[in-house]
Design an enzyme around this catalytic site. Structure first.
Site, mmCIF file in Angstrom:
data_model
loop_
_atom_site.group_PDB
_atom_site.id
_atom_site.type_symbol
_atom_site.label_atom_id
_atom_site.label_comp_id
_atom_site.label_asym_id
_atom_site.label_seq_id
_atom_site.Cartn_x
_atom_site.Cartn_y
_atom_site.Cartn_z
ATOM 1 N N SER A 101 34.697 40.997 30.001
ATOM 2 C CA SER A 101 33.517 41.776 30.406
ATOM 3 C C SER A 101 33.875 43.251 30.253
ATOM 4 C CB SER A 101 33.109 41.448 31.839
ATOM 5 O OG SER A 101 34.060 41.897 32.771
ATOM 6 N N HIS A 156 33.831 35.030 33.497
ATOM 7 C CA HIS A 156 35.165 34.418 33.607
ATOM 8 C C HIS A 156 35.141 32.935 33.963
ATOM 9 C CE1 HIS A 156 36.952 38.655 34.580
ATOM 10 N NE2 HIS A 156 36.537 38.532 33.342
ATOM 11 N N GLU A 170 33.929 38.274 40.425
ATOM 12 C CA GLU A 170 35.179 38.074 41.173
ATOM 13 C C GLU A 170 34.950 38.149 42.676
ATOM 14 O OE1 GLU A 170 38.036 40.952 39.667
ATOM 15 O OE2 GLU A 170 37.314 40.564 37.629
ATOM 16 N N GLU A 208 40.800 33.937 35.554
ATOM 17 C CA GLU A 208 41.795 34.690 36.326
ATOM 18 C C GLU A 208 42.483 33.828 37.375
ATOM 19 O OE1 GLU A 208 40.158 38.438 37.644
ATOM 20 O OE2 GLU A 208 40.026 39.150 35.576
ATOM 21 N N ASP A 253 33.819 41.947 42.793
ATOM 22 C CA ASP A 253 33.570 42.610 41.511
ATOM 23 C C ASP A 253 32.324 41.966 40.924
ATOM 24 O OD1 ASP A 253 33.452 43.883 39.126
ATOM 25 O OD2 ASP A 253 35.362 43.151 38.330
ATOM 26 N N GLU A 278 32.864 46.399 43.482
ATOM 27 C CA GLU A 278 33.255 46.942 42.179
ATOM 28 C C GLU A 278 32.097 46.753 41.203
ATOM 29 O OE1 GLU A 278 36.993 45.332 40.812
ATOM 30 O OE2 GLU A 278 36.534 45.790 38.728
ATOM 31 N N ASP A 309 34.554 50.616 37.536
ATOM 32 C CA ASP A 309 35.412 49.974 36.514
ATOM 33 C C ASP A 309 34.772 50.238 35.156
ATOM 34 O OD1 ASP A 309 37.023 48.417 34.917
ATOM 35 O OD2 ASP A 309 36.330 46.501 35.678
ATOM 36 N N LYS A 335 42.957 50.671 34.192
ATOM 37 C CA LYS A 335 43.404 49.697 33.189
ATOM 38 C C LYS A 335 43.870 50.475 31.975
ATOM 39 C CE LYS A 335 39.926 46.126 34.348
ATOM 40 N NZ LYS A 335 38.501 45.751 34.105
ATOM 41 N N HIS A 386 44.845 44.182 36.051
ATOM 42 C CA HIS A 386 45.069 43.336 34.866
ATOM 43 C C HIS A 386 43.749 43.208 34.101
ATOM 44 C CE1 HIS A 386 43.341 39.488 36.892
ATOM 45 N NE2 HIS A 386 42.688 40.563 37.252
ATOM 46 N N LYS A 439 45.078 44.607 41.469
ATOM 47 C CA LYS A 439 44.439 43.290 41.351
ATOM 48 C C LYS A 439 44.962 42.613 40.094
ATOM 49 C CE LYS A 439 40.013 44.035 39.006
ATOM 50 N NZ LYS A 439 38.635 43.599 38.944
HETATM 51 P P1 PGA Z 1 37.729 41.854 32.133
HETATM 52 O O1 PGA Z 1 37.310 41.807 33.671
HETATM 53 O O2 PGA Z 1 39.194 41.975 32.061
HETATM 54 O O3 PGA Z 1 37.195 40.553 31.599
HETATM 55 O O4 PGA Z 1 37.017 43.038 31.543
HETATM 56 C C1 PGA Z 1 38.059 42.388 34.680
HETATM 57 C C2 PGA Z 1 37.220 43.273 35.531
HETATM 58 O O5 PGA Z 1 36.010 43.446 35.272
HETATM 59 O O6 PGA Z 1 37.724 43.862 36.478
HETATM 60 ZN ZN ZN Z 2 35.663 44.924 37.059
#
Ligand code: PGA
Ligand code: ZN
Length: 464
Positions: free
Chosen positions: A48, A166, A175, A223, A256, A297, A361, A386, A414, A437
């Protein structure tokens, strides 16, 4: 240049290869050699992804359904490598600048953010080794000139129910993360306790899910969290709270939402219904009133700035839901990390008085330009970090510094497609992040990060 017993920190060889990530899709691993050894960086990949992230280079065509990374590999071997041979691996900033200039695009789409990120990570590993430092200390040094910044381990947010992009279930939110709080006899001060409690709750949740919905409900998402056949976020939250309560643990929850995924033509189009910006805001307000939610998030789309602003200003008036006297969500925010080598029951994170974390994010994408925009609009008070959203270590560290200067909380993260590389654990400790996370406390590529944190915690304890 570091020279030690005739060894130097000069880069002698760089080679990239195509490997597979945890979803079985190709990704890139870069191998870099100096006199001090061979160092590797392997790059994760999101499902995503934010619209404003740096771009991964994929091959297209039939091979691996177009997901191959041989072009990115070639770019490392034939374009980037020759330019870096002979450079000092301890000069992260200079090398990252070379990478940025060689690519020359805003989003690193020419050489590929995946190619660039793998090189930047392996350079950082090599630099640490030349200075005879563990990676987290080396990162602390290049981040702030100190080693380490804080004698703390970030508090982990464990993603134990998966939905959205996911998982193959009907949950719209991506999440459902838990942040363990207290045990019956007192608070936590160690990461190892944090991890143990999360693992106990995870297994308890599995039992509950199997009892309620049968064995298939314990299937996992990308995840490592469970992907039960439920639809409403409340159901997921209730199940998690039931598991924690059964074990007598208090927890907080971070959601999230990854709302950019279902934002189309000005509306939030979920399986549970189509929501306007205001409707979704009200929905969040209800959830927050009812459940111990510590953070949201990406509650809105990366382009829906006014919605973020509304959420922020709404919670300025309603900060007392978490027991805080403060009327301002930007004041008295939680101090999240756990201190190493102090009294066993010291709790630095103030769970009772903490206010809602509104976490960018896809909104901020570890990009200083987007982070400044979010600050100007007062859209959030915390940020996901990230490395591969921006592409180089130097830029990721700049993003972290900027967010910190705004008083935001930082959550090092991650991606849903991971490898066993545990770089982010050292990164989180090195910059003194508040949270990390890395998914569920299960599956190899997720626990690689948590297990690395256990080792760092041990090291810091010995030293203190
Ligand atoms: P992604 O999702 O690694 O699939 O982008 C993680 C997140 O949105 O935090
Ligand atoms: Zn996110």
């Amino acid at each position: 240049m570091i020279t030690y017993k005739n060894k130097t920190s000069k880069i002698k060889r760089i080679k990239a290869r195509e490997i597979l990530d945890s979803r079985g899709n190709p990704t890139i691993e870069v191998e870099l050699e100096t006199d001090f050894g061979i160092f590797r960086g392997s790059v994760p990949s999101g499902a995503s992804k934010g619209k404003y992230e740096a771009r991964e280079l994929r091959d297209g065509g039939k091979r691996y359904n177009g997901m191959g990374v041989l072009k990115a590999v070639k770019n490392v071997n034939e374009i980037i490598g020759p330019k870096l041979i002979g450079k000092d691996s301890t000069n992260q900033k200079e090398i990252d600048e070379i990478l940025i200039n060689l690519d020359g695009t805003e989003d690193k789409s020419k050489l590929g953010a995946n190619a660039i990120c793998g090189v930047s990570m392996s350079v950082c590993q090599a630099g640490a080794s030349s200075q005879n430092l563990p990676l987290y200390k080396y990162i602390a040094r290049i981040y702030s000139g100190q080693t380490p910044v804080k004698n703390t381990i970030p508090r982990a947010c464990f993603n134990i129910i998966n939905g959205g992009a996911h998982a193959g279930n009907d949950l719209d939110f991506q999440e459902f993360m838990i942040v363990p709080h207290t045990r019956p006899q007192g608070g936590y001060s160690s990461f190892s306790d944090n991890l143990r409690v999360a693992s106990e709750i995870y297994h308890q949740l599995k039992e509950i899910l199997e009892k309620k919905f049968g064995q298939l409900a314990a299937n996992l998402g990308d995840e490592g969290g469970f992907a039960p056949p439920i639809r409403f976020p409340q159901e997921a939250i209730e199940l998690i709270l039931e598991a924690a309560k059964k074990l007598d643990y208090e927890i907080k929850i971070i959601l999230d939402v990854a709302a950019s995924q279902f934002f189309k033509n000005g509306k939030y189009r979920m399986k549970i219904g189509v929501f306007s910006r205001e409707g979704l805001l009200n929905y969040y307000s209800d959830l927050i009133q009812k459940y111990p939610i510590m953070g949201l998030e990406d509650p809105f789309s990366e382009d829906d700035w006014p919605a973020w602003q509304k959420l922020t200003s709404n919670f300025e008036d309603r900060a007392s839901i978490h027991g805080s006297e403060s009327k301002n969500i930007r004041s008295s925010l939680p101090f999240a990390a756990t201190r190493v080598g102090e009294e066993e029951d010291e709790v630095l994170f103030d769970f009772q008085t903490s206010n809602l974390l509104i976490i960018g994010d896809d909104l901020t994408v570890t990009n200083p330009r987007r982070i400044k925009m979010a600050k100007e609009k007062e859209d959030c008070n915390a940020m996901i970090l990230k490395i591969n959203q921006i592409g180089t270590i130097t830029e990721a560290l700049e993003a972290a510094k900027l967010a910190k200067s705004f008083g935001w909380k930082i959550i090092v993260s991650h991606r849903s497609g991971e490898t066993n590389d545990d770089f982010i654990s050292d990164l989180a400790v090195g910059i003194g992040a508040d949270f990390i996370k890395a998914g569920a406390p299960a599956r190899g590529e997720r626990v690689a990060k948590y297990n690395r944190l256990l080792k760092i915690e041990e090291e810091l304890r010995w030293a203190s």
